[in-house]
Scaffold this active site. Structure first.
Site, PDB file in Angstrom:
ATOM      1  CB  SER A  27      29.456  60.153  26.580  1.00  0.00           C
ATOM      2  OG  SER A  27      29.922  60.771  25.401  1.00  0.00           O
ATOM      3  CG  ASN A 115      24.819  58.712  14.198  1.00  0.00           C
ATOM      4  OD1 ASN A 115      25.048  59.324  15.246  1.00  0.00           O
ATOM      5  ND2 ASN A 115      23.716  58.886  13.493  1.00  0.00           N
ATOM      6  CG  HIS A 161      25.368  14.991  43.420  1.00  0.00           C
ATOM      7  ND1 HIS A 161      24.100  15.399  43.089  1.00  0.00           N
ATOM      8  CD2 HIS A 161      25.678  13.993  42.534  1.00  0.00           C
ATOM      9  CE1 HIS A 161      23.639  14.673  42.073  1.00  0.00           C
ATOM     10  NE2 HIS A 161      24.584  13.822  41.715  1.00  0.00           N
ATOM     11  CB  SER A 282      40.635  38.078  60.522  1.00  0.00           C
ATOM     12  OG  SER A 282      39.894  38.619  61.592  1.00  0.00           O
ATOM     13  CG  ASN A 290      39.971  35.156  55.754  1.00  0.00           C
ATOM     14  OD1 ASN A 290      39.748  34.060  56.257  1.00  0.00           O
ATOM     15  ND2 ASN A 290      39.841  36.291  56.405  1.00  0.00           N
ATOM     16  CE1 TYR A 322      24.573  56.803  18.688  1.00  0.00           C
ATOM     17  CE2 TYR A 322      23.041  58.647  18.899  1.00  0.00           C
ATOM     18  CZ  TYR A 322      24.093  57.883  19.397  1.00  0.00           C
ATOM     19  OH  TYR A 322      24.650  58.202  20.614  1.00  0.00           O
ATOM     20  CD  GLN A 327      26.305  59.656  25.629  1.00  0.00           C
ATOM     21  OE1 GLN A 327      26.385  60.324  24.609  1.00  0.00           O
ATOM     22  NE2 GLN A 327      26.009  60.175  26.806  1.00  0.00           N
ATOM     23  CE  LYS A 330      30.463  55.410  23.937  1.00  0.00           C
ATOM     24  NZ  LYS A 330      29.243  54.995  23.201  1.00  0.00           N
TER      25      LYS A 330
END
Ligand code: ARG
Length: 496
Positions: A27, A115, A161, A282, A290, A322, A327, A330
């Site tokens: 990890s 753990n 709406h 663009s 944009n 555990y 793991q 994360k």
């Protein structure tokens, strides 16, 4: 790949894991963010072990000396996590054993398990990230409050709406976001409180027969209290689920804001113009400007929701204790924090630099019968008819004007049509009732649009925001003080 070193847990095994097993299981990428917390947790654990007479002062000195070195090496880039050692915990411990020798380094893991250790690291890291997110929310609230303070009388259409509904002010719109983001602060604070409890001392799942002091580690790590039940704490990831829900809700809110930015800046709406610095062009259409930041915020929202779903799905089948599945909690959480923090860093600048087109807002709010409800209310108040009757009359009036392609501002027609329904209101009175500013002013109910009410809400939200800022600051200081206290304890050992 280099031949793996002997594992710290190799005693029971007759062969080492294959390189494939190692690369499948480690990890290291996610754990890199945890190094400094793993070191802090280890320092505090070692100090406690010595205080309780579980290790000697000499052991402690050696352990702290090498924990200091690993921290320096990490700061200078010389301590890099090795996948052959699986995770941050075994990397730090191996460094200690390699440098201080097994007789010292090998004692650090007394009365501790990976753990509870991984939970300590995660709790320490997550609480700081929550504070970062909270600071971001506060700056966004500042940006909206600044707009609000300038625009309590700036009329614009309020929508239901996505159709013109009733007049509101730009300040009323802006304070709605403040009100919304203050709830995010509440949720983040709740997640912070759940997170700020101490898992250290739960050990593998059952506590320990060593006489540990969980209050001391709680104090030195700046936690509010120990998370008492050893098996529960080892099994718990709900603090992460709470955090991810709070982050998901932040993104939902940012995404809705983004949606409004996108359409307010269209040619059709033209209610806002983005600063060039916060827009994109663009590659083919030279005229384009944009709202990419808003679109990317909207577009990244799903990844944060995904992290929440991922964790909830991870948890649903896990027995107590555990499980290595944990793991996987994360990487998605790290990504969620990164996305939310990135959005919260840029959006306050975007909002502050946006130009709001107040003339266009006034034009729109006058163009499409947004004050019809106010006219209906007037008939109820002054002509003693029921709201349903007045709704019928005003609805009919609007229908007739629409047929003739007119608006309320074609005063003669409005006046004459109303007369057909035995409602005689002078043109000047009509001009008054149907003025959006009048409608705005008139909604004086609690939480309504009147400038007075909006000013009251601005003050109230400002106070609430200041209170949150104080809490964020206090929590930050508590973390820093705890770290200083740890450093002070370490200095005391070396200066004895
Ligand atoms: N890398 C592991 C995790 O993130 C650390 C804890 C490992 N514990 C264990 N019993 N294998 O969850």
């Amino acid at each position: 790949m280099k031949t793996p070193d002997k594992k710290l847990w190799s005693g029971r095994f007759s062969s080492n894991p294959t390189t494939q097993t190692i690369s499948f299981s480690h990890s290291i990428e996610a754990d890199t963010r945890l190094i400094k917390y793993d070191i802090w947790g280890s320092q505090v654990h070692a100090i406690m072990l010595e205080r309780q007479g579980i290790i000697s002062e000499h052991d402690l000195r050696e352990i702290l000396h090498w924990l200091g070195k690993v921290e320096d090496d990490y700061q200078s880039g010389n301590f890099i996590l090795d996948i052959n050692k699986e995770d941050v915990h075994m990397n730090v411990e191996s460094y200690l054993i390699e440098n201080a020798g097994r007789e010292f380094g090998g004692k650090l893991h007394t009365a501790r398990s990976r753990n509870d250790q991984v939970l300590v690291d995660a709790h320490l890291y997550i609480r700081e990230e929550i504070l970062n997110v909270q600071r971001g929310i506060s700056s966004l609230c500042d940006a909206f409050l600044n707009i609000a303070k300038l625009h309590v009388s700036t009329v614009m259409p309020g929508y239901t709406h996505t159709q013109h509904a009733q007049p509101i002010s730009l300040a009323f719109w802006a304070t709605a976001y403040v009100s919304m983001f203050l709830r995010d602060q509440k949720r983040l604070l709740a997640a912070y409180k759940l997170t700020n409890t101490n898992p250290l001392g739960a050990c593998a799942l059952a506590g320990t027969s060593f006489p540990i002091d969980r209050q001391l580690t709680t104090e030195l790590l700046g936690f509010d209290s120990p998370h008492e039940h050893a098996l529960d704490v080892i099994s718990s990831r709900d603090f992460i689920a709470e955090t991810l829900f709070a982050l998901s809700m932040v993104m939902a809110n940012l995404s809705r804001l983004s949606e409004e930015i996108v359409y307010w800046t269209t040619f059709e709406f033209s209610m806002a113009v983005l600063d060039d610095a916060y827009s994109s062009g663009s590659s083919i259409m030279p005229q384009k400007k944009n709202p990419d930041i808003a679109e990317l915020t909207r577009g990244r929202t799903g990844r944060v929701y995904g992290a929440l779903m991922d964790l909830l799905t991870n948890l649903k089948g896990l027995p107590l204790g555990y499980n290595r599945d944990f793991q996987e909690d994360k990487p998605p959480l790290w990504e969620a924090f990164d996305i939310v923090n990135d959005c919260l860093e840029i959006l306050p600048h975007l909002i502050e630099s946006t130009e709001f087109k107040t003339e266009r807002m006034a034009e729109l709010v006058n163009a499409n019968f947004a004050t019809a409800t106010e006219l209906a209310n007037y008939l109820v108040k002054e002509h003693q008819i029921s709201f349903r009757e007045s709704h019928e009359i005003v609805g009919w009036l609007v229908g007739e004007l629409v047929k003739q392609n007119l608006t309320f501002s074609d005063w003669d027609h409005t006046h004459t049509l109303l007369k057909q329904k035995e409602v005689d209101i002078s043109i000047s009175k009509l001009q008054n009732i149907l003025d959006p500013a009048f409608a705005l002013e008139n909604n004086q109910s609690l939480g309504g649009t009147s400038p007075k009410e909006v000013c009251r809400m601005i003050d109230r939200f400002q106070i609430q925001l200041d209170d949150f800022n104080k809490i964020i600051y206090t929590n930050q200081i508590k973390i820093e003080d705890a770290h200083k206290m740890t450093v002070h304890e370490i200095d005391k050992i070396f200066n004895k």
